[in-house]
Design a protein around this motif. Structure first.
Motif, mmCIF file in Angstrom:
data_model
loop_
_atom_site.group_PDB
_atom_site.id
_atom_site.type_symbol
_atom_site.label_atom_id
_atom_site.label_comp_id
_atom_site.label_asym_id
_atom_site.label_seq_id
_atom_site.Cartn_x
_atom_site.Cartn_y
_atom_site.Cartn_z
ATOM 1 N N ALA A 272 -0.537 4.919 -1.118
ATOM 2 C CA ALA A 272 -2.016 5.403 -0.408
ATOM 3 C C ALA A 272 -1.656 5.613 1.213
ATOM 4 O O ALA A 272 -2.596 5.993 1.917
ATOM 5 N N VAL A 273 -0.447 5.166 1.646
ATOM 6 C CA VAL A 273 -0.182 5.279 3.213
ATOM 7 C C VAL A 273 1.380 5.545 3.192
ATOM 8 O O VAL A 273 2.077 5.492 2.195
ATOM 9 N N SER B 41 -4.098 11.007 -0.157
ATOM 10 C CA SER B 41 -5.446 10.985 -0.178
ATOM 11 C C SER B 41 -6.287 10.848 -1.352
ATOM 12 O O SER B 41 -7.237 9.699 -1.523
ATOM 13 N N ARG B 42 -5.880 11.073 -2.440
ATOM 14 C CA ARG B 42 -6.271 10.594 -3.656
ATOM 15 C C ARG B 42 -5.973 9.222 -4.258
ATOM 16 O O ARG B 42 -6.821 8.391 -4.611
ATOM 17 N N LEU C 230 -7.164 3.534 -4.672
ATOM 18 C CA LEU C 230 -6.772 2.210 -4.157
ATOM 19 C C LEU C 230 -8.273 1.209 -3.729
ATOM 20 O O LEU C 230 -8.433 0.280 -3.826
ATOM 21 N N ALA C 231 -8.966 2.021 -3.028
ATOM 22 C CA ALA C 231 -10.226 1.628 -2.398
ATOM 23 C C ALA C 231 -11.307 1.901 -3.180
ATOM 24 O O ALA C 231 -12.412 1.457 -2.680
ATOM 25 N N GLY C 232 -11.370 2.428 -4.493
ATOM 26 C CA GLY C 232 -12.451 2.927 -5.149
ATOM 27 C C GLY C 232 -13.266 2.033 -5.572
ATOM 28 O O GLY C 232 -14.482 2.106 -5.816
ATOM 29 N N ALA D 2 0.684 -1.122 -0.026
ATOM 30 C CA ALA D 2 0.078 -0.056 -0.025
ATOM 31 C C ALA D 2 0.822 1.316 0.023
ATOM 32 O O ALA D 2 0.634 2.306 -0.518
ATOM 33 N N ALA D 3 1.975 1.199 0.689
ATOM 34 C CA ALA D 3 2.808 2.376 0.716
ATOM 35 C C ALA D 3 3.740 2.343 -0.531
ATOM 36 O O ALA D 3 3.914 3.592 -1.139
#
Length: 349
Positions: free
Chosen positions: A291-292, A324-325, A330-332, A286-287
């Motif tokens: 996204a994080v 944030s985007r 990623l979770a969209g 995720a990094a």
């Protein structure tokens, strides 16, 4: 349709397994299923909480490490006591694998596994791994039967309805940090919360509005509450409106696992501490996606590191906006359906 969950919680393993099973259990109950739980009794168990949700709990009262043959026998005893066929047994447990599943499968219609380690073989009909991995499709190769249906990725995330509502008004963050959220899971066994509080006290961030969330399984919750009162922070214990706090926050520091994906779903920029081995790869991936921020392994993280993270967040407006985007992106696909695909698959049999 009758469904039995086999899952545990404790101070040591945390509450995440039970919480995600509860989300699926509520969905199945709404779909007309009868749902039962089989859970071990011990320090930090959530048996009472599951019963409070309206689900019968069969308490497995044995001590010591999990022995698969013994655990399978206890589970089969529960099934026999029910005096009705169990259509699905859903198991969410890192200490159980194909040996347990082969034994129990003789007494139930089908078996579903919830996993995210991909480190042991399974004998199951459905497997759910709701984490993001760069090599997701290859992780379970050779670990499940050829006919097993795989549901892999955050698009299959088990989320409480409150997150759907919160996503409607959760903004892409503007990069300013005025409200900070601290949440390191239901039990926080490595006590990251107090590390972060110490960092905030040393830096004297009085201008920040800080929300601190803990679970009932957190052994340090009384002391944390006292620290929050001294520092003027908002303290919450075992709440059912975490999504609301995430939607309001500008930045968050927390653990990996399910809460990381919840933050992503709401576009909340966050720094993630890896507090369990099963969180390591998904946090790193995720990094890498952007996204994080990955803070690292908990044993290597000090209070000064949390202070540096907060300072970095407050001076990195453009990075936070991009994060944030990317989190939203990623979770969209997490909610491009009205009935969760897992529920559909279980009902189809």
């Amino acid at each position: 349709m009758n469904i039995l969950f086999r899952v545990d919680s404790s101070f040591a393993i945390g509450t995440g397994h039970v919480m995600r099973c509860l989300i699926l259990a509520r969905m199945l109950k709404e779909a007309g299923c009868t749902v039962y739980f089989a859970m071990r009794v011990g320090p930090g168990d959530l048996c009472d909480e599951v019963e409070h949700e309206g689900f019968p709990v069969f308490r497995l009262a044995y001590d010591g490490p999990v022995i698969q043959e013994v655990d399978a026998q206890w589970t089969m005893d529960v099934i026999r006591r029910l005096l009705q066929p169990i259509d699905w047994c859903i198991v969410d447990h890192y200490e159980l694998d194909r040996r347990w599943e082969e034994n129990v499968k003789a007494y139930v219609g089908r078996v579903m596994v919830i996993d995210d380690l991909a480190n042991r073989p399974h004998q199951c009909d459905i497997l759910l791994d709701q984490n993001y991995y760069q090599q997701a499709q290859q992780r379970y190769h050779g670990l499940v039967p050829s006919g097993c249906r795989l549901f892999l990725g955050p698009q299959y995330m088990l989320l409480r309805p409150e997150f759907d509502e919160a996503r409607r008004y959760a903004p892409i963050r503007n990069g300013q940090v005025r409200r900070l959220l601290l949440f390191f899971g239901g039990s926080d066994p490595t006590n990251e919360t107090e590390k972060a509080l110490h960092a905030l006290k040393e830096l004297d961030f009085r201008h920040l509005d800080v929300d601190v969330v803990v679970g009932k399984a957190n052994l340090n919750r009384v002391h944390i509450e006292s620290r929050c009162r001294e520092m003027g922070f908002h303290y919450y214990c075992q709440i059912d409106y975490l999504a609301e706090l995430m939607a309001k926050a500008d930045f968050s520091i927390g653990a990996g696992g399910a809460a990381m994906w919840e933050r992503c779903f709401l576009g909340l920029p966050s720094a993630v501490t890896v507090v369990a081995e099963n969180q390591r790869q998904s946090t790193e991936d995720a990094a890498a996606y952007g996204a994080v921020w990955n803070v690292g392994w908990h044993a290597d993280v000090k209070s000064d590191d949390y202070a540096d993270i907060v300072y970095r967040a407050m001076t990195s407006s453009e990075q936070l906006k991009r994060m944030s985007r990317k989190a939203f992106e990623l979770a969209g696909s997490m909610r491009e359906y009205t009935v969760h695909p897992i529920v559909e698959a279980l009902l189809e049999g």
